[in-house]
Design a protein around this motif. Structure first.
Motif, PDB file in Angstrom:
ATOM      1  N   ALA A 260       0.991  -1.603  -0.060  1.00 43.68           N
ATOM      2  CA  ALA A 260      -0.207   0.203  -0.030  1.00 43.68           C
ATOM      3  C   ALA A 260       1.161   1.671  -0.105  1.00 43.68           C
ATOM      4  CB  ALA A 260      -0.963  -0.082   1.234  1.00 43.68           C
ATOM      5  N   ALA A 261       0.318   2.364  -0.843  1.00 46.77           N
ATOM      6  CA  ALA A 261       1.678   3.508  -1.277  1.00 46.77           C
ATOM      7  C   ALA A 261       1.116   4.180  -0.340  1.00 46.77           C
ATOM      8  CB  ALA A 261       1.946   3.779  -2.515  1.00 46.77           C
ATOM      9  N   GLY A 262      -0.037   4.893   0.002  1.00 42.42           N
ATOM     10  CA  GLY A 262      -0.893   6.030   0.341  1.00 42.42           C
ATOM     11  C   GLY A 262      -0.339   6.086   1.550  1.00 42.42           C
TER      12      GLY A 262
ATOM     13  N   GLY B 287      -6.851   8.050   2.428  1.00 41.04           N
ATOM     14  CA  GLY B 287      -6.333   9.491   3.666  1.00 41.04           C
ATOM     15  C   GLY B 287      -6.676   9.102   4.790  1.00 41.04           C
ATOM     16  N   LEU B 288      -7.900   8.616   5.933  1.00 42.12           N
ATOM     17  CA  LEU B 288      -7.393   8.540   6.781  1.00 42.12           C
ATOM     18  C   LEU B 288      -5.989   7.442   7.242  1.00 42.12           C
ATOM     19  CD1 LEU B 288     -11.049   6.822   8.206  1.00 42.12           C
ATOM     20  CD2 LEU B 288     -10.111   9.700   7.959  1.00 42.12           C
ATOM     21  N   GLU B 289      -5.929   6.559   6.950  1.00 44.15           N
ATOM     22  CA  GLU B 289      -4.418   6.597   6.871  1.00 44.15           C
ATOM     23  C   GLU B 289      -3.299   7.342   7.000  1.00 44.15           C
ATOM     24  OE1 GLU B 289      -6.015   2.298   4.885  1.00 44.15           O
ATOM     25  OE2 GLU B 289      -3.873   3.108   4.888  1.00 44.15           O
TER      26      GLU B 289
ATOM     27  N   ASN C 230      -8.188   9.007  13.534  1.00 44.72           N
ATOM     28  CA  ASN C 230      -9.325   9.569  12.656  1.00 44.72           C
ATOM     29  C   ASN C 230     -10.303   8.556  11.982  1.00 44.72           C
ATOM     30  OD1 ASN C 230      -8.453  12.630  12.553  1.00 44.72           O
ATOM     31  ND2 ASN C 230      -6.327  11.295  11.883  1.00 44.72           N
ATOM     32  N   VAL C 231     -11.371   8.896  12.619  1.00 40.14           N
ATOM     33  CA  VAL C 231     -12.835   8.459  11.610  1.00 40.14           C
ATOM     34  C   VAL C 231     -13.221   9.130  10.522  1.00 40.14           C
ATOM     35  CG1 VAL C 231     -13.492   7.261  13.940  1.00 40.14           C
ATOM     36  CG2 VAL C 231     -14.464   9.584  13.267  1.00 40.14           C
TER      37      VAL C 231
ATOM     38  N   ALA D 120      -8.677   5.372  11.264  1.00 41.55           N
ATOM     39  CA  ALA D 120      -7.581   4.677  11.055  1.00 41.55           C
ATOM     40  C   ALA D 120      -6.723   5.326  12.675  1.00 41.55           C
ATOM     41  CB  ALA D 120      -6.483   5.789  10.281  1.00 41.55           C
ATOM     42  N   THR D 121      -5.923   4.401  13.013  1.00 46.56           N
ATOM     43  CA  THR D 121      -4.621   4.319  13.946  1.00 46.56           C
ATOM     44  C   THR D 121      -4.253   4.203  14.236  1.00 46.56           C
ATOM     45  OG1 THR D 121      -7.302   3.196  15.363  1.00 46.56           O
ATOM     46  CG2 THR D 121      -4.983   3.431  17.013  1.00 46.56           C
ATOM     47  N   ALA D 122      -3.096   5.112  14.478  1.00 46.24           N
ATOM     48  CA  ALA D 122      -0.961   5.324  14.941  1.00 46.24           C
ATOM     49  C   ALA D 122      -1.763   4.518  16.498  1.00 46.24           C
ATOM     50  CB  ALA D 122      -0.815   6.220  14.532  1.00 46.24           C
ATOM     51  N   HIS D 123      -0.582   4.009  16.287  1.00 43.07           N
ATOM     52  CA  HIS D 123      -0.139   3.611  17.897  1.00 43.07           C
ATOM     53  C   HIS D 123       1.014   2.471  17.815  1.00 43.07           C
ATOM     54  CE1 HIS D 123      -0.196  -1.296  16.793  1.00 43.07           C
ATOM     55  NE2 HIS D 123      -1.196  -0.290  15.757  1.00 43.07           N
TER      56      HIS D 123
END
Ligand SMILES: Nc1nc2c(c(=O)[nH]1)N[C@@H](CN(C=O)c1ccc(C(=O)N[C@@H](CCC(=O)O)C(=O)O)cc1)CN2
Length: 280
Positions: free
Chosen positions: A93-95, A251-253, A232-233, A214-217
């Motif tokens: 996945a490139a995004g 976009g969220l990710e 973000n949701v 999406a969640t960054a952890h």
């Protein structure tokens, strides 16, 4: 003048801010930004201060060290504006990778990426376009240890501060998670704690959710259960297919991961047990 960032955490008690700001004044420092938080859950105190000081950083550190000793604090003083050296791991996945590279080039993400490692070849052209070295290592069950040793080697040889899993779809071993504790950020494509593991958009579709996220952890040996940094949701409805959820999620990710990496690079993240304290 030297612009410095002080991060300071200790068991909460009275007098901490007074003692720290007193040391800053004693060094003729000017406070540009100060944020603090007392965690009633854990009894911990957290503070982040941006300071302009005329004295040498070493002299300022010596003054803070005395205060830190008094409160048995965990602390650091670093020059502001030094880019965080970041190793990025990707799969197909490139995004999220593309967004990181865009913001580095735009100058609003204070990191530098000396190397990108991947278990697939697809994103090599994107790395090459940005002039960043790219290595492809096929990761199979018996070759995972060798690849993880390459990660360790790169971290050591390149002076890496942060490892980012930008949709890297391999589970890191408990040993590597221990070795890099607090320095690996993952972007998970769901609103955790919902839909951990693989294929979260399919899981979400089957559940009929009305929000995807999406969640960054931080990464730990407990899959997708590390301390949450940013989320973000986006609202969806019954008509969205898995493909449409995946497209919306791109976009969220990207936004969520880039935000989390920026917070780390600006020293705005503090670990408070299994949670984080974020000074935006
Ligand atoms: N130790 C950890 N490693 C990783 C974490 C983590 O929290 N702790 N997050 C994942 C990311 N991830 C979802 O965001 C995820 C990635 C991969 C898998 C998975 O089942 N992978 C399979 C292989 C899949 C493949 O080869 O295509 C596996 O590793 O056996 C689940 C969730 C990143 N790593």
């Amino acid at each position: 003048m030297h612009q410095l960032i002080l991060t300071f955490s200790c068991d909460d008690t009275a007098g901490i801010v007074h003692a720290v700001t007193g040391a800053i004044v004693a060094c003729q420092g000017n406070i540009l930004e100060l944020q603090q938080f007392s965690s009633t859950d854990t009894g911990r105190f957290f503070m982040r201060v941006e300071i302009d000081v005329p004295t040498a950083p070493e002299e300022f550190r010596a003054a803070i060290a005395q205060v830190a000793t008094r409160f048995a604090a965990t602390w650091a003083v670093v020059p502001a504006g030094v880019p965080t050296r970041t190793l990025v791991l990707v799969s197909k996945a490139a995004g999220p990778l593309n967004d990181l590279l865009f913001h580095v080039r735009a100058g609003d993400l204070p990191i530098e990426i000396p190397l990108i490692l991947s278990n697939h070849e697809q994103l090599g052209r994107l790395a090459h376009y940005h002039g960043i070295p790219f290595e492809h290592h096929a990761v199979l069950p018996d070759s995972k240890p060798a690849f993880e040793n390459r990660i360790r080697q790169a971290v050591d040889e390149l002076g890496i501060d942060l490892v980012v899993l930008a949709r890297y779809m391999q589970i890191l071993s408990p040993e590597l998670c221990t070795d890099l504790a607090g320095r690996v950020i993952n972007i998970h494509h769901s609103f955790l704690p919902g839909f951990k593991g693989a294929n979260p958009y399919r899981q979400a579709h089957e559940r009929g959710v009305k929000l995807i996220g999406a969640t960054a952890h931080f990464v730990t040996s407990n899959l997708d259960e590390g301390p949450i940094i940013e989320q973000n949701v986006h609202r969806v409805d019954h008509s969205a297919t898995v493909a449409e959820l995946t497209s919306i999620g791109q976009g969220l990710e990207s936004d969520t991961l880039t935000s989390a990496v920026r917070l780390f690079a600006e020293k705005r993240i503090f670990l408070d047990g299994i949670r984080t304290v974020i000074f935006h």
